[in-house]
Scaffold this motif. Sequence first.
Motif, PDB file in Angstrom:
ATOM      1  N   TYR A  33       0.831  -1.207   0.000  1.00 52.19           N
ATOM      2  CA  TYR A  33       0.000   0.000   0.000  1.00 52.19           C
ATOM      3  C   TYR A  33       0.865   1.256   0.000  1.00 52.19           C
ATOM      4  O   TYR A  33       2.015   1.242   0.461  1.00 52.19           O
ATOM      5  CB  TYR A  33      -0.934   0.002   1.207  1.00 52.19           C
ATOM      6  N   GLU A  34       0.300   2.360  -0.496  1.00 47.98           N
ATOM      7  CA  GLU A  34       1.028   3.620  -0.587  1.00 47.98           C
ATOM      8  C   GLU A  34       0.774   4.496   0.630  1.00 47.98           C
ATOM      9  O   GLU A  34      -0.213   4.321   1.358  1.00 47.98           O
ATOM     10  CB  GLU A  34       0.629   4.357  -1.872  1.00 47.98           C
ATOM     11  N   ILE A  35       1.638   5.486   0.821  1.00 42.56           N
ATOM     12  CA  ILE A  35       1.587   6.342   2.004  1.00 42.56           C
ATOM     13  C   ILE A  35       0.277   7.126   2.084  1.00 42.56           C
ATOM     14  O   ILE A  35      -0.248   7.376   3.174  1.00 42.56           O
ATOM     15  CB  ILE A  35       2.800   7.307   2.045  1.00 42.56           C
ATOM     16  N   LYS A  36      -0.296   7.515   0.944  1.00 43.88           N
ATOM     17  CA  LYS A  36      -1.521   8.316   0.949  1.00 43.88           C
ATOM     18  C   LYS A  36      -2.801   7.477   0.985  1.00 43.88           C
ATOM     19  O   LYS A  36      -3.894   8.035   1.017  1.00 43.88           O
ATOM     20  CB  LYS A  36      -1.545   9.225  -0.279  1.00 43.88           C
ATOM     21  N   SER A  37      -2.654   6.174   1.004  1.00 43.75           N
ATOM     22  CA  SER A  37      -3.829   5.309   0.928  1.00 43.75           C
ATOM     23  C   SER A  37      -4.619   5.308   2.227  1.00 43.75           C
ATOM     24  O   SER A  37      -4.075   5.526   3.317  1.00 43.75           O
ATOM     25  CB  SER A  37      -3.405   3.883   0.586  1.00 43.75           C
ATOM     26  N   LYS A  38      -5.909   5.053   2.119  1.00 43.75           N
ATOM     27  CA  LYS A  38      -6.745   4.944   3.313  1.00 43.75           C
ATOM     28  C   LYS A  38      -6.360   3.719   4.141  1.00 43.75           C
ATOM     29  O   LYS A  38      -6.552   3.697   5.359  1.00 43.75           O
ATOM     30  CB  LYS A  38      -8.222   4.900   2.932  1.00 43.75           C
ATOM     31  N   GLN A  39      -5.787   2.721   3.478  1.00 44.56           N
ATOM     32  CA  GLN A  39      -5.350   1.525   4.199  1.00 44.56           C
ATOM     33  C   GLN A  39      -4.162   1.834   5.108  1.00 44.56           C
ATOM     34  O   GLN A  39      -4.090   1.346   6.236  1.00 44.56           O
ATOM     35  CB  GLN A  39      -4.970   0.417   3.214  1.00 44.56           C
ATOM     36  N   ARG A  40      -3.220   2.648   4.610  1.00 46.23           N
ATOM     37  CA  ARG A  40      -2.073   3.034   5.463  1.00 46.23           C
ATOM     38  C   ARG A  40      -2.541   3.875   6.637  1.00 46.23           C
ATOM     39  O   ARG A  40      -2.092   3.693   7.777  1.00 46.23           O
ATOM     40  CB  ARG A  40      -1.034   3.801   4.625  1.00 46.23           C
ATOM     41  N   LYS A  41      -3.472   4.770   6.406  1.00 45.63           N
ATOM     42  CA  LYS A  41      -3.988   5.602   7.492  1.00 45.63           C
ATOM     43  C   LYS A  41      -4.701   4.746   8.536  1.00 45.63           C
ATOM     44  O   LYS A  41      -4.557   4.976   9.746  1.00 45.63           O
ATOM     45  CB  LYS A  41      -4.941   6.664   6.935  1.00 45.63           C
ATOM     46  N   GLU A  42      -5.457   3.761   8.078  1.00 51.53           N
ATOM     47  CA  GLU A  42      -6.140   2.872   9.010  1.00 51.53           C
ATOM     48  C   GLU A  42      -5.129   2.041   9.808  1.00 51.53           C
ATOM     49  O   GLU A  42      -5.342   1.765  10.985  1.00 51.53           O
ATOM     50  CB  GLU A  42      -7.110   1.962   8.260  1.00 51.53           C
ATOM     51  N   ARG A  43      -4.045   1.662   9.165  1.00 53.34           N
ATOM     52  CA  ARG A  43      -2.975   0.958   9.884  1.00 53.34           C
ATOM     53  C   ARG A  43      -2.441   1.813  11.014  1.00 53.34           C
ATOM     54  O   ARG A  43      -2.270   1.341  12.151  1.00 53.34           O
ATOM     55  CB  ARG A  43      -1.865   0.592   8.909  1.00 53.34           C
ATOM     56  N   CYS A  44      -2.151   3.084  10.750  1.00 52.21           N
ATOM     57  CA  CYS A  44      -1.609   3.963  11.789  1.00 52.21           C
ATOM     58  C   CYS A  44      -2.639   4.251  12.873  1.00 52.21           C
ATOM     59  O   CYS A  44      -2.296   4.376  14.052  1.00 52.21           O
ATOM     60  CB  CYS A  44      -1.108   5.264  11.164  1.00 52.21           C
ATOM     61  N   ARG A  45      -3.903   4.355  12.497  1.00 52.28           N
ATOM     62  CA  ARG A  45      -4.964   4.572  13.473  1.00 52.28           C
ATOM     63  C   ARG A  45      -5.021   3.393  14.458  1.00 52.28           C
ATOM     64  O   ARG A  45      -5.099   3.572  15.667  1.00 52.28           O
ATOM     65  CB  ARG A  45      -6.306   4.729  12.756  1.00 52.28           C
ATOM     66  N   ARG A  46      -4.957   2.179  13.929  1.00 54.25           N
ATOM     67  CA  ARG A  46      -5.027   0.995  14.786  1.00 54.25           C
ATOM     68  C   ARG A  46      -3.724   0.791  15.562  1.00 54.25           C
ATOM     69  O   ARG A  46      -3.743   0.320  16.704  1.00 54.25           O
ATOM     70  CB  ARG A  46      -5.372  -0.238  13.949  1.00 54.25           C
ATOM     71  N   LEU A  47      -2.615   1.124  14.945  1.00 57.42           N
ATOM     72  CA  LEU A  47      -1.337   1.055  15.645  1.00 57.42           C
ATOM     73  C   LEU A  47      -1.323   1.995  16.849  1.00 57.42           C
ATOM     74  O   LEU A  47      -0.793   1.663  17.925  1.00 57.42           O
ATOM     75  CB  LEU A  47      -0.203   1.418  14.683  1.00 57.42           C
ATOM     76  N   THR A  48      -1.917   3.162  16.690  1.00 57.07           N
ATOM     77  CA  THR A  48      -2.031   4.109  17.792  1.00 57.07           C
ATOM     78  C   THR A  48      -2.833   3.500  18.941  1.00 57.07           C
ATOM     79  O   THR A  48      -2.476   3.652  20.119  1.00 57.07           O
ATOM     80  CB  THR A  48      -2.690   5.417  17.313  1.00 57.07           C
ATOM     81  N   SER A  49      -3.894   2.797  18.617  1.00 50.45           N
ATOM     82  CA  SER A  49      -4.681   2.117  19.644  1.00 50.45           C
ATOM     83  C   SER A  49      -3.860   1.060  20.365  1.00 50.45           C
ATOM     84  O   SER A  49      -3.959   0.894  21.589  1.00 50.45           O
ATOM     85  CB  SER A  49      -5.923   1.481  19.019  1.00 50.45           C
ATOM     86  N   ASP A  50      -3.041   0.326  19.627  1.00 51.99           N
ATOM     87  CA  ASP A  50      -2.156  -0.664  20.243  1.00 51.99           C
ATOM     88  C   ASP A  50      -1.211  -0.015  21.245  1.00 51.99           C
ATOM     89  O   ASP A  50      -1.009  -0.521  22.357  1.00 51.99           O
ATOM     90  CB  ASP A  50      -1.330  -1.381  19.172  1.00 51.99           C
ATOM     91  N   VAL A  51      -0.609   1.112  20.846  1.00 52.61           N
ATOM     92  CA  VAL A  51       0.338   1.805  21.730  1.00 52.61           C
ATOM     93  C   VAL A  51      -0.371   2.357  22.961  1.00 52.61           C
ATOM     94  O   VAL A  51       0.138   2.244  24.089  1.00 52.61           O
ATOM     95  CB  VAL A  51       1.074   2.926  20.965  1.00 52.61           C
ATOM     96  N   ALA A  52      -1.537   2.964  22.762  1.00 49.40           N
ATOM     97  CA  ALA A  52      -2.286   3.520  23.891  1.00 49.40           C
ATOM     98  C   ALA A  52      -2.667   2.425  24.880  1.00 49.40           C
ATOM     99  O   ALA A  52      -2.557   2.599  26.106  1.00 49.40           O
ATOM    100  CB  ALA A  52      -3.539   4.240  23.385  1.00 49.40           C
ATOM    101  N   ALA A  53      -3.103   1.280  24.373  1.00 49.06           N
ATOM    102  CA  ALA A  53      -3.452   0.157  25.250  1.00 49.06           C
ATOM    103  C   ALA A  53      -2.221  -0.382  25.965  1.00 49.06           C
ATOM    104  O   ALA A  53      -2.268  -0.709  27.157  1.00 49.06           O
ATOM    105  CB  ALA A  53      -4.123  -0.945  24.438  1.00 49.06           C
ATOM    106  N   GLN A  54      -1.084  -0.451  25.241  1.00 47.79           N
ATOM    107  CA  GLN A  54       0.131  -1.002  25.837  1.00 47.79           C
ATOM    108  C   GLN A  54       0.687  -0.109  26.944  1.00 47.79           C
ATOM    109  O   GLN A  54       1.128  -0.604  27.989  1.00 47.79           O
ATOM    110  CB  GLN A  54       1.184  -1.225  24.757  1.00 47.79           C
TER     111      GLN A  54
END
Length: 272
Positions: free
Chosen positions: A182-203
């Motif tokens: 996937y590319e940097i501007k894709s909605k899939q990359r943004k969703e990855r970072c959104r969920r990654l943020t949730s992982d970090v906040a939970a951790q």
Amino acid sequence: MKIAAGAIIGGSAGILTLSNAFRPKYPSASKPQKLEYKEANHNWMYHQIDPATTGELAYKHYEDGGCMYSTVISVLSQLADKYGEPYDSFPFHMMKYGHGGIGGFGSICGALNGAAALIGLFVAGKDVKDGLTTGLFRWYEKEPLPEFKPRRPIVDFNPPASVSNSILCHASTTNWMKTTGYEIKSKQRKERCRRLTSDVAAQVTVILNEYFGNDYVTKGHDDETVRKCMTCHGKEGKLENTGGKMSCTSCHTESPGHKIFADPHYKLMKEE
């Protein structure tokens, strides 16, 4: 190419061999250690909260200000709802600077920046702050992420996980894009970072819960490549030309000269 222990490495200035070169002691791996709770002398007291709820809140607030902002507000908003001040007065808007590795520069991941800020806000003692931060950052470097699955996804896409091997935004996202295509501007990359943020906040919530429950034990704090590099390049080494804990191989590759000398040198040192 194999090099014997007595092989010549140096030139006209003298004969340097693996046998007579500088031979620092092979660094031993760190052992698990309990970090004892230290009472802080301020009003920013931590109270136990649910990591799963924190992850959901980080996911929800991501659109409001990005990764760093949503990490911080996911924790402090819960405390503000339950306890009021001083949490109500926290300047959350300030944390919006961390998006994209600080203003889009691709340096430290904003979610990690926010999580480290939370540790700094609540925890007393430099050594303890550093220990908790190291545990969080090592987890981020080595854990396949994202894992978080929201109850109500904003984008109907489950991002594949990847290992970042770095705490840097640009390296972490680039590794994921190489893995997934996937590319940097894709909605899939943004969703990855959104969920990654949730992982970090939970951790970071898990870490704070354990620490303030006087039950935090260091684990996964060691990195073999960092120990190997710092043997010569760190403050106890011959070169003394760098410092740090971040995984070295996320940015540095090995030169031919390093393979000729340093790798056999290190192998001998490890065998002693």
